[in-house]
Design a protein around this motif. Structure first.
Motif: not given
Length: 110
Positions: A67-95
């Protein structure tokens, strides 16, 4: 699509997953700084967000104009199922690697 991720990519995925619907580049960077004492540049954040989206680990959409003057649109991100899998795999490897770690004799006892 590749689920192999680097250290900064892992931190970004964790931040996005934790932020939910409020995940955009600036707050992702802030979350990483607060949690890790690392200060990735905004360029590194934007590049990694784009790469993670290209890999299918994140999805993004543009929000409303701020809402501020000259305001821009923000790009919002969300995790996908594949992203969640990547995190789970990485955590398992680290453990598995942590479970086998032997610090005795290296700078004292753990």
């Amino acid at each position: 699509m590749s689920t192999r991720i680097g250290a900064l990519e892992e931190l970004i995925l964790l931040a996005v997953g934790g932020l939910g619907s409020q995940a955009y580049a600036v707050v992702v960077q802030q979350q990483i700084e607060e949690a890790s004492m690392r200060s990735p540049t905004m360029g590194a954040i934007y590049t990694s967000l784009e790469r993670l989206e290209d890999k299918g680990l994140l999805k993004s959409e543009l929000g409303d104009v701020t809402p501020k003057p000259g305001g821009r649109r923000k790009r919002f991100y969300r995790l996908t199922g594949l992203g969640a899998t990547a995190l789970t795999t990485t955590r398992s490897t680290r453990e598995k690697l942590w479970a086998n770690l032997q610090l005795g004799g290296v700078g004292g006892k753990a």
